[in-house]
Design an enzyme around this catalytic site. Structure first.
Site, PDB file in Angstrom:
ATOM      1  N   HIS A 144       0.835  -1.206   0.000  1.00 49.57           N
ATOM      2  CA  HIS A 144       0.000   0.000   0.000  1.00 49.57           C
ATOM      3  C   HIS A 144       0.869   1.255   0.000  1.00 49.57           C
ATOM      4  CE1 HIS A 144      -3.296   2.711   1.402  1.00 49.57           C
ATOM      5  NE2 HIS A 144      -2.305   3.274   2.073  1.00 49.57           N
ATOM      6  N   GLU A 145       1.860   1.297   0.877  1.00 48.60           N
ATOM      7  CA  GLU A 145       2.699   2.487   0.984  1.00 48.60           C
ATOM      8  C   GLU A 145       3.555   2.672  -0.266  1.00 48.60           C
ATOM      9  OE1 GLU A 145       2.142   4.620   3.193  1.00 48.60           O
ATOM     10  OE2 GLU A 145       0.847   3.371   4.447  1.00 48.60           O
ATOM     11  N   HIS A 188       1.565   4.297  -3.042  1.00 48.47           N
ATOM     12  CA  HIS A 188       1.457   5.761  -2.954  1.00 48.47           C
ATOM     13  C   HIS A 188       2.601   6.428  -3.706  1.00 48.47           C
ATOM     14  CE1 HIS A 188      -1.978   6.545  -0.455  1.00 48.47           C
ATOM     15  NE2 HIS A 188      -1.530   5.873   0.585  1.00 48.47           N
ATOM     16  N   GLU A 203      -6.102   6.676  -1.240  1.00 51.40           N
ATOM     17  CA  GLU A 203      -5.945   5.545  -0.323  1.00 51.40           C
ATOM     18  C   GLU A 203      -6.528   4.270  -0.923  1.00 51.40           C
ATOM     19  OE1 GLU A 203      -4.316   5.342   2.597  1.00 51.40           O
ATOM     20  OE2 GLU A 203      -3.641   7.386   2.219  1.00 51.40           O
TER      21      GLU A 203
END
Length: 300
Positions: free
Chosen positions: A146-147, A150, A207
């Protein structure tokens, strides 16, 4: 002239944003997301990556001075870097620039339940997220994927660009109000409030996109996407009292779980292939916390 200049600029920004976001990428398998927002072009990515590298180095030095920076032989550092080594090769296709990034993975001793990946591939985990949530390797991969997503999708530059566009919009409203004889400060305040809520929505969209892209990356690396459901169930246990979704930059846990489950048909085949088995041969995902039921998926 000044009003017309702002109006033309804002109209152009809005048009290219809608056009850019309407395009779809050419991936043949896995998750499908639109092209990266053209708004990121308003904040030079190279500059952001340089700033991020400087800030990251400063953060690591500060942690080291406090004896809070995990050493290379720390078990959790070894674990995090091993997971990153599996994820990164599958992340590169999402952003050509990532092939030149100087990736780093570090652990900071802190009770914060947090992790991040800065532009340029600078990853940090706080020991609090590992300890509080008792993360399994699959769940670490969900967070890390997920990070990383980004950074790959350049959400930092995108948010900076959208902030520029929002400020232009507020200025337009103030100029219009003044020309019509209204209070420009009042009009600007109302427009600023609307822009703030709009930015919250943009953040929630980022997100969600990071969740989806992170699932794809982790699945290809051999980490169970169903761990994302257990992860957010754990997060829900420790984050009671969080603000309602419409006032938050992050989607509500139930919303995230539903979105993750919606993309199982796209990512579970990737995971099964990475494990060298059929989907039907995969056992349910069982996390390490009592009270969280096994997560199952059956291909239709």
């Amino acid at each position: 002239m000044k009003l017309n200049h702002y109006a033309l600029l804002f109209s152009s920004l809005l048009t290219v944003t809608l056009t850019g976001n309407a395009q779809s990428n050419a991936q043949q398998e896995g998750v499908k997301v639109g092209e990266m927002s053209i708004m990121r072009k308003l904040a030079p990515t190279g500059a952001l990556e340089g700033q991020a590298a400087t800030q990251y180095a400063q953060t690591m030095r500060a942690a080291e001075q406090k004896n809070a920076l995990g050493q290379a032989n720390h078990p959790q550092v070894i674990r995090l870097r091993a997971i990153a080594d599996k994820l990164i090769p599958h992340a590169l296709k999402w952003n050509e620039r990532a092939k030149q990034w100087k990736w780093e993975v570090n652990l900071i001793g802190s009770k914060q339940v947090n992790a991040y990946c800065m532009p340029g591939g600078k990853i940090a985990f706080y020991s609090g997220i590992l300890d509080t949530l008792k993360l399994t390797d699959d769940e670490v991969a969900m967070v890390m994927g997920h990070e990383i997503a980004h950074a790959l999708r350049e959400h930092g530059a995108e948010r900076a660009g959208k902030a520029v566009a929002a400020n232009i919009g507020v200025k337009l409203v103030e100029l219009w109000a003044g020309a019509k004889g209204y209070d420009p400060n009042l009009a600007g305040g109302l427009a600023g409030g609307a822009a703030k809520f709009g930015m919250l929505a943009f953040s929630r969209e980022d997100e969600t996109e990071a969740d989806i892209v992170g699932l794809d990356i982790a699945a290809r690396a051999g980490y169970d996407p169903r761990a994302g459901v257990a992860l957010w169930q754990k997060m829900g246990i420790v984050s009671k009292g969080a603000p309602p979704q419409w006032l938050s930059t992050h989607p509500a846990g139930k919303t995230r779980i539903a979105e993750i489950q919606r993309h199982f048909p796209e990512v579970m085949p990737l995971y099964a292939r990475a494990k060298g088995v059929s989907i039907s041969a995969l056992p349910p995902y069982q996390t390490n916390v009592k009270g969280i039921a096994p997560v199952v998926y059956s291909a239709k």
